[in-house]
Design an enzyme around this catalytic site. Sequence first.
Site, PDB file in Angstrom:
ATOM      1  N   ARG A   7      -9.853   5.579   2.354  1.00 25.30           N
ATOM      2  CA  ARG A   7      -9.498   5.666   0.941  1.00 25.30           C
ATOM      3  C   ARG A   7     -10.645   5.089   0.122  1.00 25.30           C
ATOM      4  O   ARG A   7     -11.519   4.395   0.632  1.00 25.30           O
ATOM      5  CB  ARG A   7      -8.213   4.889   0.671  1.00 25.30           C
ATOM      6  CG  ARG A   7      -6.982   5.451   1.355  1.00 25.30           C
ATOM      7  CD  ARG A   7      -5.803   4.505   1.177  1.00 25.30           C
ATOM      8  NE  ARG A   7      -5.558   4.223  -0.232  1.00 25.30           N
ATOM      9  CZ  ARG A   7      -5.049   3.069  -0.697  1.00 25.30           C
ATOM     10  NH1 ARG A   7      -4.748   2.102   0.137  1.00 25.30           N
ATOM     11  NH2 ARG A   7      -4.853   2.912  -1.990  1.00 25.30           N
ATOM     12  N   SER A   9     -10.456   2.863  -2.411  1.00 26.19           N
ATOM     13  CA  SER A   9     -10.271   1.556  -3.041  1.00 26.19           C
ATOM     14  C   SER A   9     -11.296   0.561  -2.510  1.00 26.19           C
ATOM     15  O   SER A   9     -11.848   0.731  -1.412  1.00 26.19           O
ATOM     16  CB  SER A   9      -8.862   1.030  -2.770  1.00 26.19           C
ATOM     17  OG  SER A   9      -8.709   0.664  -1.402  1.00 26.19           O
ATOM     18  N   LYS A  76      -0.319  -2.123   8.865  1.00 22.82           N
ATOM     19  CA  LYS A  76       1.033  -2.170   8.311  1.00 22.82           C
ATOM     20  C   LYS A  76       1.372  -0.913   7.508  1.00 22.82           C
ATOM     21  O   LYS A  76       2.542  -0.650   7.224  1.00 22.82           O
ATOM     22  CB  LYS A  76       1.223  -3.414   7.437  1.00 22.82           C
ATOM     23  CG  LYS A  76       0.486  -3.425   6.114  1.00 22.82           C
ATOM     24  CD  LYS A  76       0.731  -4.730   5.375  1.00 22.82           C
ATOM     25  CE  LYS A  76      -0.007  -4.770   4.042  1.00 22.82           C
ATOM     26  NZ  LYS A  76       0.553  -3.833   3.064  1.00 22.82           N
ATOM     27  N   ASP A  77       0.351  -0.121   7.149  1.00 20.60           N
ATOM     28  CA  ASP A  77       0.591   1.111   6.404  1.00 20.60           C
ATOM     29  C   ASP A  77       0.969   2.277   7.303  1.00 20.60           C
ATOM     30  O   ASP A  77       1.396   3.326   6.817  1.00 20.60           O
ATOM     31  CB  ASP A  77      -0.660   1.514   5.608  1.00 20.60           C
ATOM     32  CG  ASP A  77      -0.933   0.581   4.436  1.00 20.60           C
ATOM     33  OD1 ASP A  77      -0.050  -0.229   4.107  1.00 20.60           O
ATOM     34  OD2 ASP A  77      -2.033   0.669   3.863  1.00 20.60           O
ATOM     35  N   THR A 120       5.409  -8.357  -7.319  1.00 18.22           N
ATOM     36  CA  THR A 120       5.147  -7.789  -6.002  1.00 18.22           C
ATOM     37  C   THR A 120       5.695  -6.367  -5.957  1.00 18.22           C
ATOM     38  O   THR A 120       6.693  -6.072  -6.608  1.00 18.22           O
ATOM     39  CB  THR A 120       5.790  -8.620  -4.869  1.00 18.22           C
ATOM     40  OG1 THR A 120       5.567  -7.941  -3.621  1.00 18.22           O
ATOM     41  CG2 THR A 120       7.284  -8.782  -5.071  1.00 18.22           C
ATOM     42  N   SER A 122       6.486  -5.093  -2.971  1.00 18.21           N
ATOM     43  CA  SER A 122       7.079  -5.052  -1.636  1.00 18.21           C
ATOM     44  C   SER A 122       8.532  -5.509  -1.652  1.00 18.21           C
ATOM     45  O   SER A 122       8.822  -6.648  -2.026  1.00 18.21           O
ATOM     46  CB  SER A 122       6.283  -5.958  -0.691  1.00 18.21           C
ATOM     47  OG  SER A 122       7.031  -6.307   0.446  1.00 18.21           O
ATOM     48  N   ARG A 124      10.239  -6.336   0.877  1.00 20.68           N
ATOM     49  CA  ARG A 124      10.320  -7.464   1.815  1.00 20.68           C
ATOM     50  C   ARG A 124       9.945  -8.775   1.131  1.00 20.68           C
ATOM     51  O   ARG A 124      10.641  -9.787   1.258  1.00 20.68           O
ATOM     52  CB  ARG A 124       9.377  -7.208   2.997  1.00 20.68           C
ATOM     53  CG  ARG A 124       9.219  -8.404   3.948  1.00 20.68           C
ATOM     54  CD  ARG A 124       8.047  -8.195   4.904  1.00 20.68           C
ATOM     55  NE  ARG A 124       6.795  -7.979   4.206  1.00 20.68           N
ATOM     56  CZ  ARG A 124       6.017  -8.954   3.739  1.00 20.68           C
ATOM     57  NH1 ARG A 124       6.377 -10.221   3.894  1.00 20.68           N
ATOM     58  NH2 ARG A 124       4.897  -8.691   3.116  1.00 20.68           N
ATOM     59  N   ARG A 125       8.832  -8.759   0.403  1.00 20.41           N
ATOM     60  CA  ARG A 125       8.414  -9.975  -0.299  1.00 20.41           C
ATOM     61  C   ARG A 125       9.425 -10.341  -1.380  1.00 20.41           C
ATOM     62  O   ARG A 125       9.779 -11.517  -1.539  1.00 20.41           O
ATOM     63  CB  ARG A 125       7.033  -9.766  -0.924  1.00 20.41           C
ATOM     64  CG  ARG A 125       5.902  -9.691   0.078  1.00 20.41           C
ATOM     65  CD  ARG A 125       4.577  -9.411  -0.606  1.00 20.41           C
ATOM     66  NE  ARG A 125       3.494  -9.303   0.368  1.00 20.41           N
ATOM     67  CZ  ARG A 125       2.501  -8.431   0.292  1.00 20.41           C
ATOM     68  NH1 ARG A 125       2.441  -7.574  -0.725  1.00 20.41           N
ATOM     69  NH2 ARG A 125       1.559  -8.404   1.213  1.00 20.41           N
ATOM     70  N   ARG A 142       2.434  -2.306  -9.156  1.00 20.64           N
ATOM     71  CA  ARG A 142       1.609  -1.427  -8.340  1.00 20.64           C
ATOM     72  C   ARG A 142       0.169  -1.589  -8.779  1.00 20.64           C
ATOM     73  O   ARG A 142      -0.139  -2.215  -9.776  1.00 20.64           O
ATOM     74  CB  ARG A 142       2.021   0.036  -8.537  1.00 20.64           C
ATOM     75  CG  ARG A 142       3.231   0.517  -7.765  1.00 20.64           C
ATOM     76  CD  ARG A 142       2.992   0.749  -6.294  1.00 20.64           C
ATOM     77  NE  ARG A 142       1.800   1.504  -5.989  1.00 20.64           N
ATOM     78  CZ  ARG A 142       1.690   2.827  -6.019  1.00 20.64           C
ATOM     79  NH1 ARG A 142       2.733   3.563  -6.374  1.00 20.64           N
ATOM     80  NH2 ARG A 142       0.557   3.430  -5.699  1.00 20.64           N
ATOM     81  N   ASN A 144      -4.328  -1.514  -7.522  1.00 18.60           N
ATOM     82  CA  ASN A 144      -5.231  -2.109  -6.553  1.00 18.60           C
ATOM     83  C   ASN A 144      -5.220  -3.629  -6.680  1.00 18.60           C
ATOM     84  O   ASN A 144      -4.520  -4.198  -7.526  1.00 18.60           O
ATOM     85  CB  ASN A 144      -6.654  -1.539  -6.712  1.00 18.60           C
ATOM     86  CG  ASN A 144      -7.245  -1.823  -8.079  1.00 18.60           C
ATOM     87  OD1 ASN A 144      -6.935  -2.822  -8.719  1.00 18.60           O
ATOM     88  ND2 ASN A 144      -8.109  -0.931  -8.536  1.00 18.60           N
ATOM     89  N   VAL A 145      -5.976  -4.292  -5.835  1.00 14.91           N
ATOM     90  CA  VAL A 145      -5.940  -5.754  -5.779  1.00 14.91           C
ATOM     91  C   VAL A 145      -6.272  -6.369  -7.130  1.00 14.91           C
ATOM     92  O   VAL A 145      -5.568  -7.268  -7.626  1.00 14.91           O
ATOM     93  CB  VAL A 145      -6.908  -6.266  -4.693  1.00 14.91           C
ATOM     94  CG1 VAL A 145      -7.073  -7.782  -4.791  1.00 14.91           C
ATOM     95  CG2 VAL A 145      -6.397  -5.888  -3.302  1.00 14.91           C
ATOM     96  N   THR A 147      -6.136  -5.100 -10.133  1.00 14.55           N
ATOM     97  CA  THR A 147      -5.116  -4.795 -11.136  1.00 14.55           C
ATOM     98  C   THR A 147      -3.933  -5.733 -11.000  1.00 14.55           C
ATOM     99  O   THR A 147      -3.400  -6.257 -11.995  1.00 14.55           O
ATOM    100  CB  THR A 147      -4.646  -3.334 -10.992  1.00 14.55           C
ATOM    101  OG1 THR A 147      -5.751  -2.458 -11.221  1.00 14.55           O
ATOM    102  CG2 THR A 147      -3.534  -3.012 -11.983  1.00 14.55           C
ATOM    103  N   ARG A 148      -3.495  -5.970  -9.766  1.00 15.76           N
ATOM    104  CA  ARG A 148      -2.355  -6.860  -9.552  1.00 15.76           C
ATOM    105  C   ARG A 148      -2.713  -8.305  -9.862  1.00 15.76           C
ATOM    106  O   ARG A 148      -1.921  -9.031 -10.473  1.00 15.76           O
ATOM    107  CB  ARG A 148      -1.851  -6.705  -8.117  1.00 15.76           C
ATOM    108  CG  ARG A 148      -1.079  -5.410  -7.889  1.00 15.76           C
ATOM    109  CD  ARG A 148      -0.647  -5.255  -6.451  1.00 15.76           C
ATOM    110  NE  ARG A 148      -1.747  -4.877  -5.591  1.00 15.76           N
ATOM    111  CZ  ARG A 148      -1.740  -4.965  -4.267  1.00 15.76           C
ATOM    112  NH1 ARG A 148      -0.682  -5.482  -3.649  1.00 15.76           N
ATOM    113  NH2 ARG A 148      -2.774  -4.561  -3.556  1.00 15.76           N
ATOM    114  N   CYS A 239       8.182   1.704   6.587  1.00 17.05           N
ATOM    115  CA  CYS A 239       7.156   0.677   6.404  1.00 17.05           C
ATOM    116  C   CYS A 239       7.298  -0.068   5.079  1.00 17.05           C
ATOM    117  O   CYS A 239       6.589  -1.044   4.847  1.00 17.05           O
ATOM    118  CB  CYS A 239       5.776   1.306   6.529  1.00 17.05           C
ATOM    119  SG  CYS A 239       5.588   2.891   5.709  1.00 17.05           S
TER     120      CYS A 239
END
Length: 334
Positions: A7, A9, A76-77, A120, A122, A124-125, A142, A144-145, A147-148, A239
């Site tokens: 990808r 990113s 994990k993806d 987040t 996720s 799960r989180r 949502r 990229n890193v 942006t978050r 996932c």
Amino acid sequence: MLRVGTRGSDLALAQSGQIAGRVAGEDRVELVRVRTHGDVDRTSPLAQIGGTGVFVTAVREALLGGAVDAVVHSAKDLPTAPVPGIVMACIPEREDPRDALCARDGLTLETLPQGAKVGTGSPRRAAQLRRARPDLEVVGIRGNVETRLARALGEGADLDAVVLAAAGLLRLGRSEVISELLSPDVLLPAPAQGALAVECAESSAGAWFESEMRAADHAPTRAAVAAERSLLRTLEAGCSAPVGALGTVAGADAGSSSDGADDASEGPVLTLRGLAISEDGTQVFEGTRSTPVDLADPAALEADAVRLGQDLAADLLEAGAARVLSAAGGDAAS
């Protein structure tokens, strides 16, 4: 040249370049950028567009079509179902699997103020954050890193903190933004979090890079990832489901045998922790199992790890985990 599909990113390029360089040498690597559905739709929640598997399909198509020789994924993806024609050629040693809290003013999960907003994407989180701090307002995000991170640490920040995988931040050289590495006792990581997986086409068997792939493989990480993904697959959870898992390999003192006895065995022991949790964090099903493993026998190692994941998943299902997974829309094919 080793043509590596990735990808576009910053994180994907960084981790693909690092691993490919380790396998083939930096001067023998060509990174081929592939745009995925997850990159096109940057606003919809992952659970609505197919889970994190949406980042995988396009690069796998490039691999099967012969446009690239290998692809590097965040493990994990990866969907848990195998894909005909593709083999997992290499799983390098894992980076830190924990989740990282990135908060304003260096706050920790314990010191965040009452009602703080934590971002987040996720489930799960989000569920485990609500379990640990029911007073928090968990906000879906949502991007990229960077942006978050900007949502909590940027000039126009509208959140008090965000939670990201520590591994991604470390690979990008952004450890300074981490205010707390969250213990697995608080946030159990996603299955295979922190690990990378290199896939090749079955038709590339005998290629010049095959031996280099084998040399870069890390048996303890491969065992842990196999057990964690086996748990996820047996639970029939996608996932992006609220499932956590963490496998570790240590000596005989790492835990008991797979049947729960306390007798110690000689040699390495693989221990797996697993968790399924409701979205509001109020219903939790968790457990631990261990088994001796032979790191020098790849086939036996894989079989033992898979069986361990299946056995722990059976424990969770017997305890009632299917209730929370059904409510979350679990689907092993996602």
